[in-house]
Design an enzyme around this catalytic site. Structure first.
Site, PDB file in Angstrom:
ATOM      1  N   ASN A   1       7.796  17.457 117.405  1.00 59.39           N
ATOM      2  CA  ASN A   1       7.337  18.831 117.153  1.00 59.39           C
ATOM      3  C   ASN A   1       7.440  19.732 118.387  1.00 59.39           C
ATOM      4  O   ASN A   1       7.509  20.948 118.252  1.00 59.39           O
ATOM      5  CB  ASN A   1       5.886  18.763 116.652  1.00 59.39           C
ATOM      6  CG  ASN A   1       5.204  20.101 116.651  1.00 59.39           C
ATOM      7  OD1 ASN A   1       5.465  20.939 115.791  1.00 59.39           O
ATOM      8  ND2 ASN A   1       4.332  20.339 117.626  1.00 59.39           N
TER       9      ASN A   1
ATOM     10  N   SER B   1      -1.557  18.913 120.316  1.00 59.48           N
ATOM     11  CA  SER B   1      -2.846  19.407 120.811  1.00 59.48           C
ATOM     12  C   SER B   1      -3.198  20.751 120.193  1.00 59.48           C
ATOM     13  O   SER B   1      -4.340  21.199 120.279  1.00 59.48           O
ATOM     14  CB  SER B   1      -2.818  19.524 122.340  1.00 59.48           C
ATOM     15  OG  SER B   1      -1.785  20.391 122.757  1.00 59.48           O
TER      16      SER B   1
ATOM     17  N   TYR C   1      17.026  28.619 122.735  1.00 59.31           N
ATOM     18  CA  TYR C   1      16.216  28.011 121.666  1.00 59.31           C
ATOM     19  C   TYR C   1      17.079  27.747 120.434  1.00 59.31           C
ATOM     20  O   TYR C   1      17.020  26.670 119.827  1.00 59.31           O
ATOM     21  CB  TYR C   1      15.063  28.957 121.344  1.00 59.31           C
ATOM     22  CG  TYR C   1      14.122  28.506 120.259  1.00 59.31           C
ATOM     23  CD1 TYR C   1      13.237  27.460 120.473  1.00 59.31           C
ATOM     24  CD2 TYR C   1      14.094  29.144 119.027  1.00 59.31           C
ATOM     25  CE1 TYR C   1      12.346  27.070 119.479  1.00 59.31           C
ATOM     26  CE2 TYR C   1      13.213  28.768 118.035  1.00 59.31           C
ATOM     27  CZ  TYR C   1      12.343  27.722 118.267  1.00 59.31           C
ATOM     28  OH  TYR C   1      11.464  27.334 117.284  1.00 59.31           O
TER      29      TYR C   1
ATOM     30  N   GLY D   1       3.388  17.146 120.879  1.00 61.63           N
ATOM     31  CA  GLY D   1       2.834  18.498 120.944  1.00 61.63           C
ATOM     32  C   GLY D   1       1.800  18.750 119.873  1.00 61.63           C
ATOM     33  O   GLY D   1       1.815  19.787 119.215  1.00 61.63           O
TER      34      GLY D   1
ATOM     35  N   LYS E   1      17.848  24.138 118.937  1.00 66.05           N
ATOM     36  CA  LYS E   1      17.462  23.733 117.581  1.00 66.05           C
ATOM     37  C   LYS E   1      18.682  23.315 116.751  1.00 66.05           C
ATOM     38  O   LYS E   1      18.579  22.413 115.911  1.00 66.05           O
ATOM     39  CB  LYS E   1      16.697  24.861 116.882  1.00 66.05           C
ATOM     40  CG  LYS E   1      15.296  25.105 117.447  1.00 66.05           C
ATOM     41  CD  LYS E   1      14.391  23.883 117.308  1.00 66.05           C
ATOM     42  CE  LYS E   1      12.922  24.200 117.533  1.00 66.05           C
ATOM     43  NZ  LYS E   1      12.071  22.990 117.614  1.00 66.05           N
TER      44      LYS E   1
HETATM   45  N1  LIG Z   1       5.200  28.947 115.563  1.00 61.52           N
HETATM   46  C1  LIG Z   1       6.249  29.390 114.904  1.00 61.52           C
HETATM   47  O1  LIG Z   1       6.291  30.529 114.387  1.00 61.52           O
HETATM   48  C2  LIG Z   1       7.449  28.499 114.728  1.00 61.52           C
HETATM   49  C3  LIG Z   1       8.513  28.931 113.915  1.00 61.52           C
HETATM   50  C4  LIG Z   1       9.602  28.085 113.737  1.00 61.52           C
HETATM   51  C5  LIG Z   1       9.633  26.859 114.367  1.00 61.52           C
HETATM   52  N2  LIG Z   1       8.599  26.471 115.160  1.00 61.52           N
HETATM   53  C6  LIG Z   1       8.661  25.166 115.801  1.00 61.52           C
HETATM   54  O2  LIG Z   1       7.485  24.451 115.473  1.00 61.52           O
HETATM   55  C7  LIG Z   1       7.125  23.576 116.555  1.00 61.52           C
HETATM   56  C8  LIG Z   1       5.688  23.837 116.977  1.00 61.52           C
HETATM   57  O3  LIG Z   1       5.569  25.175 117.392  1.00 61.52           O
HETATM   58  P1  LIG Z   1       4.160  25.781 117.796  1.00 61.52           P
HETATM   59  O4  LIG Z   1       4.356  27.270 117.832  1.00 61.52           O
HETATM   60  O5  LIG Z   1       3.084  25.213 116.950  1.00 61.52           O
HETATM   61  O6  LIG Z   1       4.000  25.241 119.299  1.00 61.52           O
HETATM   62  P2  LIG Z   1       2.808  25.520 120.313  1.00 61.52           P
HETATM   63  O7  LIG Z   1       1.596  26.065 119.634  1.00 61.52           O
HETATM   64  O8  LIG Z   1       3.370  26.304 121.435  1.00 61.52           O
HETATM   65  O9  LIG Z   1       2.457  24.027 120.765  1.00 61.52           O
HETATM   66  C9  LIG Z   1       3.242  23.422 121.708  1.00 61.52           C
HETATM   67  C10 LIG Z   1       2.808  21.993 121.914  1.00 61.52           C
HETATM   68  O10 LIG Z   1       3.871  21.353 122.591  1.00 61.52           O
HETATM   69  C11 LIG Z   1       3.401  20.828 123.819  1.00 61.52           C
HETATM   70  N3  LIG Z   1       4.522  20.933 124.795  1.00 61.52           N
HETATM   71  C12 LIG Z   1       5.249  22.019 125.112  1.00 61.52           C
HETATM   72  N4  LIG Z   1       6.250  21.675 125.997  1.00 61.52           N
HETATM   73  C13 LIG Z   1       6.119  20.337 126.192  1.00 61.52           C
HETATM   74  C14 LIG Z   1       6.829  19.377 126.966  1.00 61.52           C
HETATM   75  N5  LIG Z   1       7.889  19.688 127.743  1.00 61.52           N
HETATM   76  N6  LIG Z   1       6.416  18.092 126.919  1.00 61.52           N
HETATM   77  C15 LIG Z   1       5.352  17.740 126.179  1.00 61.52           C
HETATM   78  N7  LIG Z   1       4.647  18.596 125.418  1.00 61.52           N
HETATM   79  C16 LIG Z   1       5.019  19.876 125.435  1.00 61.52           C
HETATM   80  C17 LIG Z   1       2.145  21.595 124.154  1.00 61.52           C
HETATM   81  O11 LIG Z   1       1.303  20.795 124.946  1.00 61.52           O
HETATM   82  P3  LIG Z   1       0.295  21.424 126.043  1.00 61.52           P
HETATM   83  O12 LIG Z   1      -0.334  22.638 125.421  1.00 61.52           O
HETATM   84  O13 LIG Z   1      -0.654  20.328 126.309  1.00 61.52           O
HETATM   85  O14 LIG Z   1       1.147  21.783 127.222  1.00 61.52           O
HETATM   86  C18 LIG Z   1       1.574  21.836 122.758  1.00 61.52           C
HETATM   87  O15 LIG Z   1       0.856  20.691 122.308  1.00 61.52           O
HETATM   88  C19 LIG Z   1       8.167  23.849 117.647  1.00 61.52           C
HETATM   89  O16 LIG Z   1       9.206  22.914 117.550  1.00 61.52           O
HETATM   90  C20 LIG Z   1       8.677  25.240 117.324  1.00 61.52           C
HETATM   91  O17 LIG Z   1       9.965  25.466 117.855  1.00 61.52           O
HETATM   92  C21 LIG Z   1       7.513  27.262 115.354  1.00 61.52           C
END
Ligand SMILES: NC(=O)c1ccc[n+]([C@@H]2O[C@H](COP(=O)([O-])OP(=O)(O)OC[C@H]3O[C@@H](n4cnc5c(N)ncnc54)[C@H](OP(=O)(O)O)[C@@H]3O)[C@@H](O)[C@H]2O)c1
Length: 246
Positions: free
Chosen positions: A94, A17, A161, A15, A165
């Protein structure tokens, strides 16, 4: 910023991208790793990240597509990285989608997507990466968790979720135990609210969400040469926040 020497290392960030994954991958490029940008649907964005990684110092960068919850696609993802770069020795799991709504209002499919991408995705990628890591007696796995799942905060919107986690953290600890003689470490980094979040609670710790750099710092710590005795741990990147009720 911590800067482990990752020259001669091959890193895959699932993930990557966009969002946290993108920034983690670019930080690994800064440290000299060859990198694989993984995406599911955002091919153009992934290619742009690979270009940026080369500019930031990665000796090589490639993109790989696949659903991390599908065993065949995970196998193909890793085979593609092995063909292009070599065996993955730094794996950051990730991918970790949230639930779209209250657990009673989402479909079974939506519930399952959250569990599958978080838990099965982490399991499948680790399982696929381990033989290559064992062959070279060196590997680093970092799984991305969520701080409030560790602290037991109940949030009905994100029930699957939180469950997922917690599963990722349990799996991380088990993995660390299973790989203790193999030169491999498995750890987790669990942010609370990161700068790219869709929603920001009013009383954010330190008055702000975590920057991408805050999360990156914790991941890079586990990749430092001197961190090789630290396995099965979880760094919460939450500014010291505790839930009001658990
Ligand atoms: N953002 C926050 O506030 C936050 C807080 C705590 C924890 N986290 C954790 O941090 C990590 C990253 O979060 P983020 O918010 O940066 O995520 P994000 O911006 O939503 O990015 C998601 C990425 O995962 C890919 N993806 C989603 N489902 C997939 C699947 N089934 N198979 C393959 N690829 C998949 C997407 O690819 P495509 O776009 O190409 O589909 C994209 O590259 C996650 O584990 C999240 O739970 C985030």
């Amino acid at each position: 910023m911590i800067r482990p020497d990752l020259s001669d290392r091959i890193a895959l960030v699932t993930g990557s991208s966009k969002g946290v994954g993108r920034e983690l991958l670019l930080a690994l490029a800064d440290c000299g790793a060859s990198v694989a940008v993984h995406y599911r649907s955002s091919a153009d964005a992934a290619r742009a990240v690979a270009d940026a990684a080369r500019e930031r110092g990665a000796p090589a960068a490639t993109t790989v597509q696949g659903d991390v919850a599908d065993p065949d696609e995970v196998d193909e993802m890793f085979a593609a990285v092995e063909d292009e770069l070599g065996a993955v020795d730094v794996l950051v799991n990730n991918v970790g989608p949230f639930a779209p709504d209250h657990w009673e209002d989402i479909s079974f499919g939506e519930w399952n997507t959250v569990l599958q991408a978080n838990v099965n995705g982490t399991y499948l990628c680790c399982k696929r990466a381990l033989p290559g890591m064992r062959d070279q007696s060196w590997g680093r796995i970092v799984n991305i968790g969520y701080a409030s799942s560790e602290k037991g905060l109940v949030d009905p919107k994100n029930a699957p979720y939180f469950i997922a986690k917690q599963g990722v953290l349990m799996f991380t600890r088990m993995l660390a135990n299973d790989t203790q003689h193999d030169g491999i470490t498995a750890n987790a980094v669990s942010p609370y609210v990161v700068e790219n979040s869709d929603e920001f609670p009013e009383d954010l710790p330190r008055g702000r969400p975590a920057d991408f750099e805050d999360v990156t710092q914790a991941v890079l710590f586990f990749l430092e040469e001197g961190s090789d005795y630290i396995s099965g741990e979880n760094i919460e990147v939450d500014g010291g926040w505790l839930p009001e009720s658990v």
